[in-house]
Scaffold this active site. Structure first.
Site, PDB file in Angstrom:
ATOM      1  N   SER A   1     -64.687  18.282 -35.744  1.00 13.82           N
ATOM      2  CA  SER A   1     -65.897  18.183 -34.943  1.00 13.82           C
ATOM      3  C   SER A   1     -66.152  19.509 -34.252  1.00 13.82           C
ATOM      4  O   SER A   1     -65.233  20.109 -33.680  1.00 13.82           O
ATOM      5  CB  SER A   1     -65.745  17.074 -33.896  1.00 13.82           C
ATOM      6  OG  SER A   1     -66.756  17.162 -32.917  1.00 13.82           O
ATOM      7  N   LYS A   2     -67.390  19.971 -34.293  1.00 18.32           N
ATOM      8  CA  LYS A   2     -67.718  21.240 -33.633  1.00 18.32           C
ATOM      9  C   LYS A   2     -67.596  21.133 -32.123  1.00 18.32           C
ATOM     10  O   LYS A   2     -67.497  22.147 -31.440  1.00 18.32           O
ATOM     11  CB  LYS A   2     -69.117  21.697 -34.032  1.00 18.32           C
ATOM     12  CG  LYS A   2     -70.247  20.795 -33.571  1.00 18.32           C
ATOM     13  CD  LYS A   2     -71.591  21.340 -34.029  1.00 18.32           C
ATOM     14  CE  LYS A   2     -72.748  20.456 -33.574  1.00 18.32           C
ATOM     15  NZ  LYS A   2     -74.058  20.984 -34.043  1.00 18.32           N
ATOM     16  N   ARG A   3     -67.615  19.916 -31.600  1.00 21.06           N
ATOM     17  CA  ARG A   3     -67.468  19.738 -30.144  1.00 21.06           C
ATOM     18  C   ARG A   3     -66.006  19.834 -29.707  1.00 21.06           C
ATOM     19  O   ARG A   3     -65.727  20.067 -28.540  1.00 21.06           O
ATOM     20  CB  ARG A   3     -68.037  18.379 -29.724  1.00 21.06           C
ATOM     21  CG  ARG A   3     -69.525  18.230 -29.976  1.00 21.06           C
ATOM     22  CD  ARG A   3     -70.021  16.849 -29.590  1.00 21.06           C
ATOM     23  NE  ARG A   3     -71.440  16.682 -29.850  1.00 21.06           N
ATOM     24  CZ  ARG A   3     -71.951  16.328 -31.008  1.00 21.06           C
ATOM     25  NH1 ARG A   3     -71.130  16.093 -32.029  1.00 21.06           N
ATOM     26  NH2 ARG A   3     -73.252  16.195 -31.187  1.00 21.06           N
TER      27      ARG A   3
END
Length: 466
Positions: free
Chosen positions: A238-240
């Site tokens: 996840s980019k988060r």
């Protein structure tokens, strides 16, 4: 897989501000498939979402692909989905005129209120209401009530989906813009796409897209839904939460060749348990049918190790060239001629190109870098005596690595110490750290005057603190 040159595989990323490593892997898999078949890789930018449509982001995709080795010679395009808007509108009208689509004004809240289940799909409420176009009314595709849709997947066989469980899905929003499902189907048909390699999260979309292909008079492509990429906790990247931008790895000093090699290992394994595989060998041996469907672990430690192998395999001139952009950003001036002397020593010790700055800074700073932990570890008895003896021995020594090592070994023997213990205070006095490049070669390059000045400064500091 057929070797026909008519094979056309497509890679269709969306501009998102960064290029996901998962997208990079998909691009590579597509590239290899096209290369093996003598076919064509088609690059299409899915830029119809105005909120994510930025020229800078699109350029970022092009640059990231070029870094991986995919420039305009390796693909056809780039095409832009937004340029196909007229075809999209024609397809929408065709489906509407054929009774395959209808307008719907249901909100998600209304569907949940009717079904009592927030996880349940659309319930077909507007199927027979005969609504006309209007504000707040989306166009839904009417999925068949009976029968099955079979997806031909090179990794997963022939998954079968009951049409009855496929919800009537939106193909055009209330503002008239088309959805991903319809735009992709129309674009793939107009561009003659025969094979689609993409992430397994899209597998549930495949039967819907096939229904659109068939309704519009086309033959669906052959699919390959490759496994999801997960982190060390087996969570989908996840980019988060995770470092997923290809640009971040590039800027940290990973080589394109190493990243390309590693990404190809995410789901596929070369024969004989090899990990370091040349690109031409990968292109020859890779088979999409051999890709494992289990989640692929993005192991940063393994990537780092592979990168180190690739760095060590570089010709030293190439290593120097790869390091220069990082040295240009260093907070000190670098004499390239001096760095060229240090480069062969550093090349065996860095796993990332960005590590080069800290590895060679001692040679370009007026004083060695300050590292209190290294100082406290090395400057214990008999450090003062070793430094004094080294300073005296090095004043008239022949200034080459072998002689400098020999003299320090003799000093160590007088104190009953092996070379590793003996050289620690000298290393910290001169380079500032307990680990780094080979010491005696570094001293030879640094020169007699600077070496002696640093040893003397370290002795003075020790005396001042005693």
């Amino acid at each position: 897989m057929s070797s026909s040159s008519s094979i056309r595989v497509r890679f269709a990323p969306s501009p998102t501000g960064m290029f996901h490593v998962g997208g990079a892997r998909s691009a590579l898999f597509n590239w290899v498939m096209a290369a093996q078949s003598g076919g064509t890789l088609v690059l299409r930018i899915e830029d119809t979402d105005a909120s994510r449509n930025s020229p800078e982001w699109t350029e970022g995709i092009i640059r990231a692909l070029a870094w991986l080795g995919m420039d305009g010679e390796q693909y056809e395009g780039p095409y832009f989905q937004s340029a196909n808007a007229d075809r999209h509108a024609e397809a929408v009208q065709k489906l509407k005129d054929a009774g395959r689509a209808y307008y719907c004004d249901c909100s998600r809240e209304a569907v949940v209120a009717r079904t009592g289940d927030q996880h349940k799909g659309y319930d077909g409420f507007c199927r027979d209401r005969g609504l006309e176009p209007g504000p707040g009314r989306a166009l839904r595709y009417r999925t068949p009530d009976e029968g099955q849709t079979t997806v031909v997947d090179l990794l997963r066989g022939k998954p079968v989906f009951d049409n009855a469980v496929l919800e009537d899905f939106v193909i055009a929003r209330a503002d008239g813009s088309v959805t991903f499902l319809l735009a992709n189907a129309v674009d793939d048909m107009s561009q003659g796409i025969t094979h689609v390699v993409r992430g397994e999260e899209h597998l549930s979309n495949a039967p819907k897209q096939q229904l659109l292909w068939e309704a519009l008079g086309g033959e669906p492509p052959v699919w390959a839904h490759i496994p999801v990429i997960v982190n060390e906790k087996r969570q989908k990247l996840s980019k988060r939460r995770d470092k997923v931008a290809l640009e971040d790895y590039r800027d940290e000093g990973y080589l394109a060749e190493a990243m390309r090699n590693y990404l190809m290992l995410l789901g596929w394994a070369p024969a004989a348990d090899r990990e370091i595989v040349r690109w031409d060998v990968i292109v020859e041996e890779f088979r999409i049918e051999d890709v494992n469907t289990s989640p692929a672990f993005f192991d940063v430690k393994k990537l780092r190790a592979i990168n180190g192998e690739y760095i060590r395999a570089l010709p030293v001139e190439k290593f120097i060239a790869e390091c220069l952009p990082f040295l240009e950003r260093a907070p000190f001036d670098v004499d390239v001629a001096v760095f060229a002397e240090l480069a062969p020593l550093a090349q065996t010790r860095v796993a990332l190109l960005s590590e080069i700055v800290e590895m060679i800074d001692f040679a370009f700073l007026d004083e060695p870098p300050s590292d209190e932990q290294s100082w406290n570890k090395a400057m214990k008895e008999p450090a003062a005596a070793i430094l004094a003896a080294a300073e005296a021995a090095y004043r008239d020594a022949r200034w080459d690595a072998a002689e400098l090592k020999d003299r320090l070994e003799r000093i160590g023997a007088e104190h009953g110490l092996k070379l590793g213990k003996t050289q620690a205070p000298v290393r910290v006095a001169v380079t500032g750290r307990t680990v780094g490049l080979p010491l005696f070669e570094s001293l030879e390059i640094l020169g007699r005057d600077r070496t002696l000045a640093r040893i003397a400064a370290a002795r003075a500091r020790l005396e001042a603190s005693s």
